[in-house]
Design a protein around this motif. Structure first.
Motif, PDB file in Angstrom:
ATOM      1  N   TYR A  34      42.892  14.586  29.843  1.00  0.00           N
ATOM      2  CA  TYR A  34      44.308  14.289  30.024  1.00  0.00           C
ATOM      3  C   TYR A  34      44.859  15.008  31.249  1.00  0.00           C
ATOM      4  O   TYR A  34      44.173  15.839  31.861  1.00  0.00           O
ATOM      5  CB  TYR A  34      45.107  14.661  28.760  1.00  0.00           C
ATOM      6  N   ARG A  53      42.436  16.521  40.033  1.00  0.00           N
ATOM      7  CA  ARG A  53      41.973  17.284  38.866  1.00  0.00           C
ATOM      8  C   ARG A  53      41.536  16.335  37.752  1.00  0.00           C
ATOM      9  O   ARG A  53      40.564  16.610  37.041  1.00  0.00           O
ATOM     10  CB  ARG A  53      43.072  18.237  38.384  1.00  0.00           C
ATOM     11  N   ARG A 141      36.983  29.873  23.404  1.00  0.00           N
ATOM     12  CA  ARG A 141      36.830  28.438  23.688  1.00  0.00           C
ATOM     13  C   ARG A 141      35.453  28.154  24.315  1.00  0.00           C
ATOM     14  O   ARG A 141      34.703  29.060  24.622  1.00  0.00           O
ATOM     15  CB  ARG A 141      37.951  28.002  24.628  1.00  0.00           C
ATOM     16  N   LYS A 148      40.003  19.344  31.674  1.00  0.00           N
ATOM     17  CA  LYS A 148      41.234  19.239  30.888  1.00  0.00           C
ATOM     18  C   LYS A 148      40.968  18.270  29.740  1.00  0.00           C
ATOM     19  O   LYS A 148      41.383  17.098  29.770  1.00  0.00           O
ATOM     20  CB  LYS A 148      42.388  18.790  31.799  1.00  0.00           C
ATOM     21  N   ALA A 181      45.833  31.842  29.669  1.00  0.00           N
ATOM     22  CA  ALA A 181      46.561  31.809  28.399  1.00  0.00           C
ATOM     23  C   ALA A 181      46.308  30.449  27.751  1.00  0.00           C
ATOM     24  O   ALA A 181      45.602  29.611  28.314  1.00  0.00           O
ATOM     25  CB  ALA A 181      48.043  32.062  28.643  1.00  0.00           C
ATOM     26  N   ALA A 183      48.023  27.786  27.313  1.00  0.00           N
ATOM     27  CA  ALA A 183      48.486  26.593  28.031  1.00  0.00           C
ATOM     28  C   ALA A 183      49.060  26.971  29.389  1.00  0.00           C
ATOM     29  O   ALA A 183      49.952  26.300  29.902  1.00  0.00           O
ATOM     30  CB  ALA A 183      49.526  25.852  27.196  1.00  0.00           C
ATOM     31  N   LEU A 204      41.351  26.638  33.483  1.00  0.00           N
ATOM     32  CA  LEU A 204      41.810  25.368  34.047  1.00  0.00           C
ATOM     33  C   LEU A 204      42.313  25.646  35.469  1.00  0.00           C
ATOM     34  O   LEU A 204      43.073  26.595  35.669  1.00  0.00           O
ATOM     35  CB  LEU A 204      42.949  24.783  33.204  1.00  0.00           C
ATOM     36  N   GLY A 206      44.785  25.455  37.633  1.00  0.00           N
ATOM     37  CA  GLY A 206      46.205  25.106  37.505  1.00  0.00           C
ATOM     38  C   GLY A 206      46.798  24.650  38.833  1.00  0.00           C
ATOM     39  O   GLY A 206      46.526  25.232  39.883  1.00  0.00           O
ATOM     40  N   ILE A 207      47.608  23.606  38.757  1.00  0.00           N
ATOM     41  CA  ILE A 207      48.309  23.134  39.955  1.00  0.00           C
ATOM     42  C   ILE A 207      49.381  24.178  40.329  1.00  0.00           C
ATOM     43  O   ILE A 207      49.590  24.482  41.503  1.00  0.00           O
ATOM     44  CB  ILE A 207      48.954  21.751  39.694  1.00  0.00           C
ATOM     45  N   TYR A 209      49.236  27.405  39.601  1.00  0.00           N
ATOM     46  CA  TYR A 209      48.456  28.546  40.113  1.00  0.00           C
ATOM     47  C   TYR A 209      48.302  28.390  41.627  1.00  0.00           C
ATOM     48  O   TYR A 209      48.557  29.318  42.388  1.00  0.00           O
ATOM     49  CB  TYR A 209      47.118  28.540  39.381  1.00  0.00           C
TER      50      TYR A 209
HETATM   51  N1  PMP Z   1      45.584  26.578  31.603  1.00  0.00           N
HETATM   52  C1  PMP Z   1      45.689  25.789  30.518  1.00  0.00           C
HETATM   53  C2  PMP Z   1      44.738  26.002  29.385  1.00  0.00           C
HETATM   54  C3  PMP Z   1      46.687  24.794  30.446  1.00  0.00           C
HETATM   55  O1  PMP Z   1      46.792  23.993  29.373  1.00  0.00           O
HETATM   56  C4  PMP Z   1      47.597  24.660  31.530  1.00  0.00           C
HETATM   57  C5  PMP Z   1      48.710  23.645  31.461  1.00  0.00           C
HETATM   58  N2  PMP Z   1      48.280  22.370  31.757  1.00  0.00           N
HETATM   59  C6  PMP Z   1      47.444  25.498  32.641  1.00  0.00           C
HETATM   60  C7  PMP Z   1      46.431  26.450  32.646  1.00  0.00           C
HETATM   61  C8  PMP Z   1      48.366  25.374  33.838  1.00  0.00           C
HETATM   62  O2  PMP Z   1      48.075  24.234  34.586  1.00  0.00           O
HETATM   63  P1  PMP Z   1      49.200  23.517  35.485  1.00  0.00           P
HETATM   64  O3  PMP Z   1      49.768  24.569  36.383  1.00  0.00           O
HETATM   65  O4  PMP Z   1      48.480  22.480  36.224  1.00  0.00           O
HETATM   66  O5  PMP Z   1      50.226  23.004  34.529  1.00  0.00           O
END
Ligand code: PMP
Length: 287
Positions: A34, A53, A141, A148, A181, A183, A204, A206-207, A209
């Protein structure tokens, strides 16, 4: 209230009318990926990066991309136009499709493609002003956290532990090092240096980040992308979480202890302001 319009396998329809067969591998195995894209003033933010991504996630589960980037882009604009609210959060999900239940991949099955829109909820001003509290946990995990995946049970269990503890997020460590973290991504400030864990299979990519690190580097903030130990996190003057919906927030309490002086730090306030300016500039340019 206006009806939410979703996209499912080639058609737009009201959310209430959308149906998925129970043998969808997303339901049976969590076999899908997703994306979540923030939309400000009806402009999707960093859409090409999100599509890149998405491709990485699809490659990670060996699923061919059912649509081209121009098709994804057109559908994204379409779903934004069909839903109320200038600021939206667009969710895409692709699963391996509907097949008799068997672990191995089915042959000649069409993937399920789903998109929906929700109102974009950005952090309330008091969270920006005062920061948030987090707990810590062992990251249990799987080892493909760069994908994702819709298989989010680990993240859900970890997030619920935070909610049960009355806090917003859970900062995770694996083998004594910071990962992310449940999310959001996590970075810290130690002795005036911004430390961010590298983008590898443990987090992940992160955009947000990327946006935060770009802004920090343009602003000449000393930055090190490297493994960050649990001790460094616990002794940090500042801890930040980043995500598309939380943007950048300061963690001011970790496991019940104050981070720094217990207030959002100077470097956080600087980068948060830069992030807000950047968003405005990008949206003005897109308009
Ligand atoms: N890590 C995890 C596990 C996430 O679920 C998310 C949110 N999608 C992120 C990092 C941050 O990613 P983004 O900046 O792309 O929202």
């Amino acid at each position: 209230m206006a009806t939410d319009i979703i996209y499912l396998n080639g058609e737009f329809m009201p959310l209430e009318e959308a149906r998925i067969p129970v043998l969808d591998r997303g339901f049976i195995f969590g076999d899908g990926v997703y994306e979540v894209i923030p939309v400000y003033s009806r402009h999707p933010f960093r859409l090409p990066e999100h599509l890149q991504r998405l491709q990485h996630s699809l490659d990670g589960i060996r699923l061919a991309n059912p649509l081209s980037d121009p098709e994804w882009t057109r559908l994204t604009h379409d779903i934004v136009a069909r839903n109320p609210g200038d600021d939206q959060s667009i969710y895409f999900q692709i699963t391996r499709g509907v097949a008799k239940r068997a672990h191995e991949f089915p042959q000649n099955v069409k993937p399920t493609v789903f998109m929906m829109s929700s109102p974009l909820v950005t952090p309330p001003p008091e969270q920006v002003e005062n920061g948030i509290a987090c707990i810590t946990a062992t990251d249990f995990r799987w080892l493909k956290c760069d994908v994702k995946s819709v298989s989010l049970l680990g993240n859900c269990l970890l997030k619920q532990a935070a909610v049960d503890a009355g806090v917003i997020e859970v900062v995770m460590f694996r083998d004594g090092y910071l990962t992310e973290a449940s999310a959001s991504n996590v970075c810290v400030v130690r002795n005036g240096v911004l430390l961010a864990p590298p983008k590898n299979h443990l987090i992940l990519p992160g955009i947000t980040y990327d946006v935060v690190l770009e802004l920090a580097s343009v602003d000449k903030i000393p930055l090190e992308v490297r493994e960050v130990s649990e001790q460094e996190v616990r002794a940090a003057q500042e801890i930040w979480i980043t995500s598309s919906t939380r943007e950048v927030l300061a963690v001011t309490a970790l496991d019940g202890r104050a981070v720094g002086d217990g207030r959002p730090g100077a470097m956080f306030r600087r980068v948060h302001a830069l992030y807000q300016d950047f968003k405005q500039t990008v949206m003005r340019r897109a308009a």
